[in-house]
Write an enzyme that holds these catalytic residues in place. Sequence first.
Site, short mmCIF file in Angstrom:
data_model
loop_
_atom_site.label_atom_id
_atom_site.label_comp_id
_atom_site.label_asym_id
_atom_site.label_seq_id
_atom_site.Cartn_x
_atom_site.Cartn_y
_atom_site.Cartn_z
N ARG A 171 17.20 24.61 60.24
CA ARG A 171 17.91 25.62 61.01
C ARG A 171 16.88 26.39 61.80
NH1 ARG A 171 20.17 30.07 58.99
NH2 ARG A 171 18.43 30.36 57.58
N ARG A 175 18.90 36.08 64.59
CA ARG A 175 19.59 37.26 64.07
C ARG A 175 20.04 38.12 65.23
NH1 ARG A 175 15.14 38.97 60.16
NH2 ARG A 175 15.33 37.39 58.56
N ARG A 249 0.66 16.80 56.41
CA ARG A 249 -0.11 17.56 57.38
C ARG A 249 -1.08 18.43 56.60
NH1 ARG A 249 2.07 21.52 60.29
NH2 ARG A 249 4.03 21.59 59.16
N ARG A 280 -1.91 30.23 64.19
CA ARG A 280 -1.73 31.65 63.85
C ARG A 280 -3.04 32.28 63.40
NH1 ARG A 280 2.16 31.35 58.48
NH2 ARG A 280 1.24 29.47 57.60
N GLU A 304 -5.75 29.57 61.85
CA GLU A 304 -5.19 28.39 61.19
C GLU A 304 -4.93 27.29 62.22
OE1 GLU A 304 -1.94 29.23 58.41
OE2 GLU A 304 -0.88 27.50 59.23
N TYR A 352 8.06 20.15 50.00
CA TYR A 352 7.53 21.49 50.22
C TYR A 352 8.26 22.44 49.28
CZ TYR A 352 6.16 25.95 51.78
OH TYR A 352 5.65 27.23 51.77
N ASP A 354 8.34 26.53 48.01
CA ASP A 354 7.79 27.88 47.99
C ASP A 354 7.40 28.19 46.54
OD1 ASP A 354 7.61 29.01 50.51
OD2 ASP A 354 9.76 29.40 50.61
P1 FDA Z 1 -0.46 23.46 44.08
O1 FDA Z 1 -0.87 22.60 45.20
O2 FDA Z 1 -0.56 24.93 44.24
O3 FDA Z 1 -1.24 23.04 42.79
C1 FDA Z 1 -1.58 21.70 42.48
C2 FDA Z 1 -2.93 21.70 41.81
O4 FDA Z 1 -3.20 20.41 41.30
C3 FDA Z 1 -4.07 22.03 42.77
O5 FDA Z 1 -4.80 23.13 42.28
C4 FDA Z 1 -4.89 20.75 42.80
O6 FDA Z 1 -6.28 21.00 42.95
C5 FDA Z 1 -4.58 20.16 41.44
N1 FDA Z 1 -4.81 18.72 41.37
C6 FDA Z 1 -4.36 17.77 42.22
N2 FDA Z 1 -4.79 16.56 41.84
C7 FDA Z 1 -5.54 16.74 40.73
C8 FDA Z 1 -6.25 15.87 39.88
N3 FDA Z 1 -6.32 14.55 40.11
N4 FDA Z 1 -6.90 16.38 38.81
C9 FDA Z 1 -6.87 17.72 38.57
N5 FDA Z 1 -6.21 18.59 39.35
C10 FDA Z 1 -5.54 18.11 40.42
N6 FDA Z 1 4.90 29.72 49.10
C11 FDA Z 1 5.54 30.92 49.14
O7 FDA Z 1 6.40 31.17 48.29
N7 FDA Z 1 5.20 31.85 50.10
C12 FDA Z 1 4.27 31.62 51.04
O8 FDA Z 1 4.02 32.48 51.88
C13 FDA Z 1 3.60 30.37 51.02
N8 FDA Z 1 2.64 30.09 51.93
C14 FDA Z 1 2.06 28.86 51.96
C15 FDA Z 1 1.12 28.57 52.92
C16 FDA Z 1 0.53 27.32 52.96
C17 FDA Z 1 -0.48 27.02 54.02
C18 FDA Z 1 0.89 26.33 52.01
C19 FDA Z 1 0.32 24.95 52.06
C20 FDA Z 1 1.81 26.63 51.03
C21 FDA Z 1 2.41 27.89 50.99
N9 FDA Z 1 3.31 28.22 50.00
C22 FDA Z 1 3.95 29.44 50.03
C23 FDA Z 1 3.67 27.24 48.95
C24 FDA Z 1 2.87 27.43 47.67
O9 FDA Z 1 1.50 27.23 47.93
C25 FDA Z 1 3.42 26.39 46.66
O10 FDA Z 1 4.69 26.76 46.26
C26 FDA Z 1 2.61 26.26 45.44
O11 FDA Z 1 1.31 25.91 45.80
C27 FDA Z 1 3.22 25.18 44.59
O12 FDA Z 1 2.50 25.07 43.42
P2 FDA Z 1 2.18 23.66 42.79
O13 FDA Z 1 1.68 23.94 41.43
O14 FDA Z 1 3.32 22.74 42.93
O15 FDA Z 1 1.05 23.02 43.74
#
Ligand code: FDA
Length: 380
Positions: A171, A175, A249, A280, A304, A352, A354
């Site tokens: 979407r 607003r 990405r 940004r 970024e 993706y 949050d």
């Molecule tokens: P996450 O990626 O955080 O953790 C996975 C971990 O696994 C990492 O630390 C990685 O190093 C580890 N790992 C991977 N492979 C491994 C291996 N083989 N051995 C050991 N460790 C390993 N959300 C929100 O609510 N508000 C926001 O404003 C934002 N903004 C935002 C900006 C950007 C640029 C991104 C990319 C993402 C956001 N997010 C967000 C999303 C938020 O980052 C996301 O919800 C969480 O990271 C999800 O947590 P996870 O534990 O799933 O993954």
Amino acid sequence: MDLLVVGSGLFGLTIAERCAAELGLRVTVLERRSHIGGNAYSEADPETGIEVHRYGSHLFHTSNDRVWTYVNRFTEFSDYQHRVYTVHGGKIYSMPINLGTICSFFGRVLAPDEARALIREQAAETADPHTLEGKAVSMIGRPLYEAFIRHYTAKQWQTDPRDLPAEIIGRLPVRYTFDGRYFSDTYEGLPKDGYGAWLRNMADHPNIEVRLDTDFFEHRKEVPPGVPIVYTGPLDRYFDYAEGELGWRTLDFQTEVRATGDFQGTSVVNYADPDVPFTRIHEFRHLHPERDHYPADKTVIMREFSRFAERSDEPYYPINSRNDRKILSRYRELARSEPDVFFGGRLGTYKYLDMHMAIGSALSLFDNHLLPRFATRLRS
Ligand code: FDA
């Protein structure tokens, strides 16, 4: 060790905390980075003391009461409300598109109904519904699309939006009020003592051992047989890319200390035009206006840049092309043949999420799979 968690992001930490605190399990968390918390991690900039979100600004917001109650056990939240601005054609506008954006852009004072009628008329243009451009034009009309979406999207995807599939955008909210808040969730705020402190509090349990700088794939053979694994790393990596690589990405960040107390007057400004290479600029001091220890003459900004990820890059946003979805379904099939491995989080599910979604989904995995599984074992 009763449970191995791969990855110390919010998904992995929620699982580790619940299993340690609720079930008394001894949980080992492996983290390949040198810090916990995954992409939500933040730390104080050594020169200024300003809290920097290492992987881009993270704004916490949720309408999920359970998640909100849960996260408040580990941190208090400020009453920060996120607002975003975007630069186009030498002017700055409020985002997402609202009545203020529309009035400024068209240089007219418009009542909500007049603005609605104008956008409806502009969105009536016949456009190809299969492309991102066509879909966006049919939602907000061509002038707003050309100004705010076209080049910004092209920078994010390094692809002309006429060549991007329509399903990439869901979407485009418009607003018809002057409400410039970015999120409309029930709860919003930032951890008062920072993300680093919040994440460390989650891991602070005598039954949780976190091993940093430890890649699961280098220690896989050491996992004792029968120990269930919660895996939050990339799904394709787990299966050694047997079905191909899932597309992501990635982002490049350029961080800089500037000799001014305020660089841009707000925490995030988007750059919608093609002549600016970045998407940004984040200015972290504005995420915590309540902090009075930040210096008056210095600030930290972060530019970024967005591009397609190579295998060695950090995967940030799933591309989710038709081919990716085909590959994903084959990995899901493989995952079903691993009864002792639970795939979760954004990398493990190729979605993706949050932060509140990652936590909510970890709480569901705990309730629906881990709790029943370990409760039987603990009873016997
Ligand atoms: P996450 O990626 O955080 O953790 C996975 C971990 O696994 C990492 O630390 C990685 O190093 C580890 N790992 C991977 N492979 C491994 C291996 N083989 N051995 C050991 N460790 C390993 N959300 C929100 O609510 N508000 C926001 O404003 C934002 N903004 C935002 C900006 C950007 C640029 C991104 C990319 C993402 C956001 N997010 C967000 C999303 C938020 O980052 C996301 O919800 C969480 O990271 C999800 O947590 P996870 O534990 O799933 O993954």
